[in-house]
Design a protein around this motif. Structure first.
Motif, PDB file in Angstrom:
ATOM      1  N   ARG A   1     102.017 -84.049  19.124  1.00 31.83           N
ATOM      2  CA  ARG A   1     101.386 -84.524  17.890  1.00 31.83           C
ATOM      3  C   ARG A   1     100.132 -85.347  18.192  1.00 31.83           C
ATOM      4  O   ARG A   1      99.096 -85.195  17.543  1.00 31.83           O
ATOM      5  CB  ARG A   1     102.389 -85.355  17.087  1.00 31.83           C
ATOM      6  CG  ARG A   1     103.479 -84.518  16.424  1.00 31.83           C
ATOM      7  CD  ARG A   1     104.334 -85.396  15.503  1.00 31.83           C
ATOM      8  NE  ARG A   1     105.202 -84.579  14.668  1.00 31.83           N
ATOM      9  CZ  ARG A   1     106.462 -84.285  14.959  1.00 31.83           C
ATOM     10  NH1 ARG A   1     106.998 -84.745  16.089  1.00 31.83           N
ATOM     11  NH2 ARG A   1     107.180 -83.532  14.147  1.00 31.83           N
ATOM     12  N   ASN A   2     100.250 -86.229  19.173  1.00 35.90           N
ATOM     13  CA  ASN A   2      99.105 -87.092  19.493  1.00 35.90           C
ATOM     14  C   ASN A   2      97.911 -86.281  19.999  1.00 35.90           C
ATOM     15  O   ASN A   2      96.762 -86.502  19.571  1.00 35.90           O
ATOM     16  CB  ASN A   2      99.503 -88.133  20.537  1.00 35.90           C
ATOM     17  CG  ASN A   2     100.441 -89.191  19.978  1.00 35.90           C
ATOM     18  OD1 ASN A   2     100.500 -89.382  18.763  1.00 35.90           O
ATOM     19  ND2 ASN A   2     101.158 -89.886  20.846  1.00 35.90           N
TER      20      ASN A   2
ATOM     21  N   LEU B   1      97.203 -83.078  19.569  1.00 37.34           N
ATOM     22  CA  LEU B   1      96.621 -82.188  18.560  1.00 37.34           C
ATOM     23  C   LEU B   1      95.813 -82.969  17.529  1.00 37.34           C
ATOM     24  O   LEU B   1      94.766 -82.511  17.073  1.00 37.34           O
ATOM     25  CB  LEU B   1      97.732 -81.384  17.871  1.00 37.34           C
ATOM     26  CG  LEU B   1      98.456 -80.369  18.771  1.00 37.34           C
ATOM     27  CD1 LEU B   1      99.524 -79.630  17.990  1.00 37.34           C
ATOM     28  CD2 LEU B   1      97.482 -79.376  19.385  1.00 37.34           C
ATOM     29  N   THR B   2      96.283 -84.146  17.156  1.00 41.35           N
ATOM     30  CA  THR B   2      95.492 -84.950  16.219  1.00 41.35           C
ATOM     31  C   THR B   2      94.217 -85.470  16.894  1.00 41.35           C
ATOM     32  O   THR B   2      93.162 -85.557  16.249  1.00 41.35           O
ATOM     33  CB  THR B   2      96.323 -86.130  15.679  1.00 41.35           C
ATOM     34  OG1 THR B   2      96.887 -86.864  16.771  1.00 41.35           O
ATOM     35  CG2 THR B   2      97.443 -85.646  14.778  1.00 41.35           C
ATOM     36  N   GLN B   3      94.314 -85.791  18.187  1.00 44.15           N
ATOM     37  CA  GLN B   3      93.107 -86.201  18.911  1.00 44.15           C
ATOM     38  C   GLN B   3      92.100 -85.054  19.021  1.00 44.15           C
ATOM     39  O   GLN B   3      90.894 -85.277  19.141  1.00 44.15           O
ATOM     40  CB  GLN B   3      93.487 -86.681  20.317  1.00 44.15           C
ATOM     41  CG  GLN B   3      94.243 -88.003  20.336  1.00 44.15           C
ATOM     42  CD  GLN B   3      94.802 -88.316  21.708  1.00 44.15           C
ATOM     43  OE1 GLN B   3      94.395 -87.723  22.699  1.00 44.15           O
ATOM     44  NE2 GLN B   3      95.735 -89.256  21.764  1.00 44.15           N
ATOM     45  N   SER B   4      92.591 -83.839  18.958  1.00 43.94           N
ATOM     46  CA  SER B   4      91.718 -82.673  19.043  1.00 43.94           C
ATOM     47  C   SER B   4      91.117 -82.309  17.693  1.00 43.94           C
ATOM     48  O   SER B   4      90.439 -81.276  17.579  1.00 43.94           O
ATOM     49  CB  SER B   4      92.502 -81.469  19.593  1.00 43.94           C
ATOM     50  OG  SER B   4      93.002 -81.757  20.886  1.00 43.94           O
ATOM     51  N   GLY B   5      91.367 -83.117  16.678  1.00 40.45           N
ATOM     52  CA  GLY B   5      90.757 -82.898  15.375  1.00 40.45           C
ATOM     53  C   GLY B   5      91.615 -82.156  14.381  1.00 40.45           C
ATOM     54  O   GLY B   5      91.152 -81.817  13.285  1.00 40.45           O
ATOM     55  N   LEU B   6      92.886 -81.891  14.706  1.00 37.00           N
ATOM     56  CA  LEU B   6      93.779 -81.197  13.789  1.00 37.00           C
ATOM     57  C   LEU B   6      94.538 -82.204  12.923  1.00 37.00           C
ATOM     58  O   LEU B   6      94.777 -83.348  13.338  1.00 37.00           O
ATOM     59  CB  LEU B   6      94.776 -80.320  14.557  1.00 37.00           C
ATOM     60  CG  LEU B   6      94.312 -78.902  14.944  1.00 37.00           C
ATOM     61  CD1 LEU B   6      93.151 -78.961  15.910  1.00 37.00           C
ATOM     62  CD2 LEU B   6      95.468 -78.119  15.560  1.00 37.00           C
ATOM     63  N   HIS B   7      94.943 -81.770  11.743  1.00 38.67           N
ATOM     64  CA  HIS B   7      95.742 -82.593  10.839  1.00 38.67           C
ATOM     65  C   HIS B   7      97.160 -82.040  10.798  1.00 38.67           C
ATOM     66  O   HIS B   7      97.366 -80.832  10.637  1.00 38.67           O
ATOM     67  CB  HIS B   7      95.152 -82.588   9.428  1.00 38.67           C
ATOM     68  CG  HIS B   7      93.788 -83.200   9.344  1.00 38.67           C
ATOM     69  ND1 HIS B   7      93.578 -84.560   9.264  1.00 38.67           N
ATOM     70  CD2 HIS B   7      92.559 -82.636   9.337  1.00 38.67           C
ATOM     71  CE1 HIS B   7      92.282 -84.804   9.207  1.00 38.67           C
ATOM     72  NE2 HIS B   7      91.639 -83.653   9.249  1.00 38.67           N
ATOM     73  N   GLU B   8      98.141 -82.939  10.909  1.00 42.53           N
ATOM     74  CA  GLU B   8      99.534 -82.492  10.846  1.00 42.53           C
ATOM     75  C   GLU B   8      99.961 -82.338   9.388  1.00 42.53           C
ATOM     76  O   GLU B   8      99.635 -83.159   8.538  1.00 42.53           O
ATOM     77  CB  GLU B   8     100.459 -83.483  11.541  1.00 42.53           C
ATOM     78  CG  GLU B   8     101.914 -83.010  11.541  1.00 42.53           C
ATOM     79  CD  GLU B   8     102.849 -83.941  12.299  1.00 42.53           C
ATOM     80  OE1 GLU B   8     104.005 -83.557  12.521  1.00 42.53           O
ATOM     81  OE2 GLU B   8     102.410 -85.050  12.664  1.00 42.53           O
TER      82      GLU B   8
ATOM     83  N   ILE C   1      94.809 -77.357  10.975  1.00 40.59           N
ATOM     84  CA  ILE C   1      96.100 -78.016  10.732  1.00 40.59           C
ATOM     85  C   ILE C   1      97.137 -77.504  11.725  1.00 40.59           C
ATOM     86  O   ILE C   1      96.980 -76.443  12.340  1.00 40.59           O
ATOM     87  CB  ILE C   1      96.596 -77.766   9.296  1.00 40.59           C
ATOM     88  CG1 ILE C   1      96.692 -76.250   9.014  1.00 40.59           C
ATOM     89  CG2 ILE C   1      95.692 -78.438   8.270  1.00 40.59           C
ATOM     90  CD1 ILE C   1      97.281 -75.915   7.655  1.00 40.59           C
TER      91      ILE C   1
ATOM     92  N   GLU D   1     101.739 -77.790  12.507  1.00 41.09           N
ATOM     93  CA  GLU D   1     103.058 -78.271  12.111  1.00 41.09           C
ATOM     94  C   GLU D   1     104.026 -78.049  13.255  1.00 41.09           C
ATOM     95  O   GLU D   1     104.009 -77.009  13.917  1.00 41.09           O
ATOM     96  CB  GLU D   1     103.568 -77.562  10.860  1.00 41.09           C
ATOM     97  CG  GLU D   1     104.963 -78.043  10.430  1.00 41.09           C
ATOM     98  CD  GLU D   1     105.465 -77.437   9.135  1.00 41.09           C
ATOM     99  OE1 GLU D   1     106.511 -77.877   8.643  1.00 41.09           O
ATOM    100  OE2 GLU D   1     104.796 -76.507   8.609  1.00 41.09           O
TER     101      GLU D   1
END
Length: 817
Positions: A513-514, A516-523, A586, A588
């Motif tokens: 999660r961390n 992927l969010t750092q890569s600009g994606l939204h969960e 995004i 999930e």
């Protein structure tokens, strides 16, 4: 449960303790008291007055001039506007100087020229709850019984100089859903005795009907699992009317509205014993017969609230052999209701199964004080005492004559509970040093009988009213709360402790999660339920999975368990695009549910998946650079960064053309394990048809199983020392067939170069007419380094030539010049 302080004092001596002090002691012993309500809302100097005369006001049609004897020596003249005021009544009179709820002060006044020396009060003006008042006194002034003493304080007459303790009971303490249960609790806390009502003695002094009950009524239990005991008494010559004021006061203090003397008595005894009762008009029963049975499918009954209920076979009924007359433990039927003309009563007291009453009550939407008590299992030994108590009260206050004997049927008996209590076990649990004698004193305060059971042990006999006590730990809890939680010594915990930590799965999921969010994606988090059509165009990783339908879906859109996360993620993309958010990235982490069984006999497999969707522009508009659309390599790069961070090795790609994906821009992910290569996911562009159906631009997706990645992830991060010796770089460009995977070439180079190869990087791929059809040029940068010495140019040249030679042999590569 509302407990009246005055009513409680009939059963246990509470002198020396205020209601607030009792509430504090109850709360400290484990029964929380939410609030102590004062029934006196601010009434002072209001007495009982007698209306000697009533005359019409000379100047007002709606006013009356009354002469009142308030027991003060001199008559009072009071002007009253109530319609129901009349001579000969006894009424509440607020004297000059009296204060009523809301701070209203009564002063001498003139109304239309006539002097008024006080105020005749309604029940509402005295602060009584309108909803609990009998219907006949909800409007107009309050008319008191004829035998009320003139001049007596209204606080005593209406028992509003009382306080009510509102108990917040836990489900196991159903014994305190009665005044006697609360009395036993208070007696145990204060160390005092309990005075029980003597129903048998009252029955002996009551008038008898001169007949045997068994000659007039009969009882049968057909549904023996739902009813273990049913008892009835016959009472004749009953006069239905108003119940005595003291009884009405106690019912209102408990939150129950008085209705008539028969109903009020059954409610009074229910509150007293915790045993619900019901009164039938015996004339409406077929030959006075009672049969307790289950309902038949489609059977109907109009209940006391005048609603026709359709019954189901699991519902327990009271019938007269021909028709249902009550829903057992829930509500009586209108066809056997006690009315003003009723003279013969069959009085019911029974033990119904709590599970049966609970299910029926919930399904019919009928909740009552009776059903509440049956649901929590009433005291099985209170059935007969409560029946006798109610019969005696009906004989006393309704003029009834009680027929000799009780008619009953018993399908099951209560088994007494005896528990062995060891002093050592109690002290080990509580950290106390109580002696066996001290424990015995606490047991005596609970009014439990016991006997010695060997060295350091007691055999405790638990009364049936305490159905919550079934094991020795329950008795230990009783000892603890009556000894006093504040008196139990504080001790530090001992034992081996371990620091908390994340499991490997939790850690990897958090890292995922961390990163992927750092890569600009939204969960995002989507539903686990989906529409049956969602998986048709995009089946995901498990195209052969059988659909798993829900037994009771909330809607057709959420009627099956999902087998892929992608359809719902694409719904999120469409939702955003419809709101002018075209650039969407995004992911999930969630579960899909997979089975290959047509008829589900085993639980489906829960597959933990990571799904990513990217569409639109890679970056927003900016003056310094041109916006570019995302492509295959964006989503691939993000995934490879994750794999690299987790330390997963052996991941390769192979071209694929699964349903729903673009056939030339899709790859399957393969992970090499000890068992060989396994397909763990897919990455690529959606098929143009799917994109068109969902009104999407070029959209790239990834779906991968996380379980193999969790297993292959490294447990620790390994650090390398900074290199001490220089590296040597070599570039090569080879022309190969367009179908040759570049990754396979990289793998071959790494095998040939061995440990001396530090890094390999593809920095250019070129196709064009000069190379010929189906040909491509691949430029690769290689870096060689030895960890313990400086490499010689000659040995690097030799090794590099070997790499080129191998590429030529295996892939028909031509060195580009």
């Amino acid at each position: 449960m509302n407990v009246s302080y005055q009513w409680l004092s009939d059963y246990v001596d509470v002198s020396g303790f205020t209601a607030e002090e009792l509430a504090e002691k109850l709360t400290r012993s484990g029964i929380e008291v939410d609030i102590v309500e004062d029934r006196n809302k601010g009434v002072t100097n209001v007495v009982v007055g007698y209306v000697k005369s009533r005359e019409k006001h000379p100047d007002a049609d709606k006013l009356s001039v009354c002469v009142i004897d308030a027991g003060q020596g001199e008559d009072l003249q009071i002007v009253c506007g109530a319609k129901n005021i009349d001579a000969g009544q006894k009424v509440p009179v607020a004297m000059i100087g009296a204060v009523l709820p809301g701070g209203l002060q009564i002063k001498r006044a003139k109304l239309r020229g006539v002097e008024s020396q006080g105020m005749i009060c309604s029940a509402k003006e005295l602060g009584l709850n309108d909803k609990l008042l009998p219907k006949e006194i909800q409007e107009g002034i309050l008319v008191l019984p004829e035998d009320t003493e003139i001049g007596k304080s209204i606080l005593d007459v209406l028992a509003i100089n009382d306080k009510v303790l509102e108990l917040d009971l836990t489900p196991n303490r159903s014994d305190c859903l009665s005044m006697l249960g609360a009395a036993y609790e208070i007696a145990a806390i204060l160390g005092r005795s309990v005075k029980l009502p003597d129903a048998e003695a009252a029955l002996e002094t009551a008038g008898t009907a001169g007949v045997k009950a068994a000659d007039r009524i009969s009882v049968k239990i057909t549904a023996t699992e739902q009813c273990s005991h049913y008892a009835a008494r016959l009472i004749e010559g009953v006069r239905v009317g108003t119940s005595p004021l003291w009884m009405q006061n106690r019912l209102m203090a408990a939150g129950i509205r008085p209705i008539n003397n028969i109903v009020d008595i059954t409610n009074f005894v229910m509150l007293e014993y915790g045993q619900p009762l019901h009164a039938f008009d015996a004339e409406q029963l077929n030959n006075g017969h009672i049969d307790v049975r289950l309902a038949e499918a489609g059977e109907k009954l109009v209940t006391l609230d005048d609603v026709e209920r359709t019954l189901e076979p699991h519902m327990l009924l009271i019938t007269d052999g021909t028709k249902p007359v009550a829903i057992a433990g829930v509500m009586g039927g209108a066809n056997s209701e006690v009315t003003d003309g009723t003279t013969r009563i069959l009085l019911e007291s029974a033990k119904f199964a709590g599970s049966s009453v609970r299910r029926t009550s919930r399904q019919l939407g009928l909740r009552s004080e009776a059903s509440l008590r049956f649901e929590k299992e009433v005291n099985p030994e209170a059935v007969l005492p409560a029946l006798n108590r109610a019969a005696a009260l009906i004989a006393q206050y309704a003029g009834g004559q009680v027929a000799d004997g009780i008619v009953e049927a018993v399908a099951g008996s209560h088994k007494p509970v005896s528990i062995e209590l060891a002093a050592d076990r109690v002290n080990n649990y509580l950290g106390t040093e109580l002696s066996l004698a001290e424990m015995g004193q606490i047991i005596e305060r609970l009014h439990f009988s016991f006997e010695q059971a060997g060295e350091g042990k007691l055999l405790v006999h638990v009364p049936s009213r305490r159905g919550d006590i079934t094991r020795d730990v329950d008795l230990i809890e009783e000892v603890a709360r009556l000894f006093g939680y504040d008196n139990i010594p504080t001790t530090l915990m001992t034992g081996v402790t371990t620091p908390g930590s994340l499991s490997k799965e939790q850690a990897v999921r958090r890292i995922t999660r961390n990163l992927l969010t750092q890569s600009g994606l939204h969960e995002v988090i989507t539903y686990s339920f989906t529409h049956p059509d969602q998986t048709v165009s995009l089946p995901g990783l498990y195209p052969a999975a059988k659909p798993i339908s829900l037994a009771m879906p909330m809607s057709e859109d959420r009627s099956q368990l999902r087998t892929s996360l992608l359809p719902h993620l694409l719904e999120v993309v469409s939702y955003n695009r419809n709101r002018t958010m075209d650039d969407v990235a995004i992911f999930e982490v969630g579960k899909a549910f997979v089975t290959d069984e047509s008829s589900l006999t085993a639980l489906p497999q829960e597959k933990l998946l990571l799904s990513v969707v990217m569409t639109g522009k890679r970056t927003g508009a900016h003056w310094a650079q041109k916006s570019e659309a995302v492509d295959f390599y964006d989503i691939k790069g993000i995934f490879e960064r994750l794999i690299s961070y987790l330390g997963v090795k052996g991941l390769t790609y192979t071209s694929a053309s699964p349903d729903g994906f673009h056939p030339g821009r899709t790859a399957e992910l393969l992970l090499t394990t000890s068992e060989g290569q396994k397909v763990i996911g897919r990455i690529g562009q959606l098929h143009p048809t799917v994109q068109q159906q969902r009104d999407l631009d070029d959209t790239y997706v990834l779906e991968v199983e996380l379980a193999p990645i969790l297993e292959a992830a490294g447990d620790a991060i390994v650090y390398k020392l900074l290199p001490r010796y220089p590296s040597i770089g070599r570039d090569l460009a080879v022309v190969v067939n367009a179908s040759v995977p570049v990754g396979l070439m990289e793998q071959t180079i790494a095998e040939v170069a061995g440990d001396l190869l530090e890094s390999i990087q593809v920095f250019d791929i070129y196709t064009g007419e000069r190379l010929g059809a189906n040909r491509k040029s691949v430029a690769i940068a290689l870096v060689y380094r030895h960890a313990e010495r400086t490499l010689l140019d000659e040995e690097v040249t030799e090794l590099h030539a070997k790499v080129v030679q191998t590429l030529e042999q295996q892939y028909e590569a031509e060195l580009r010049k």
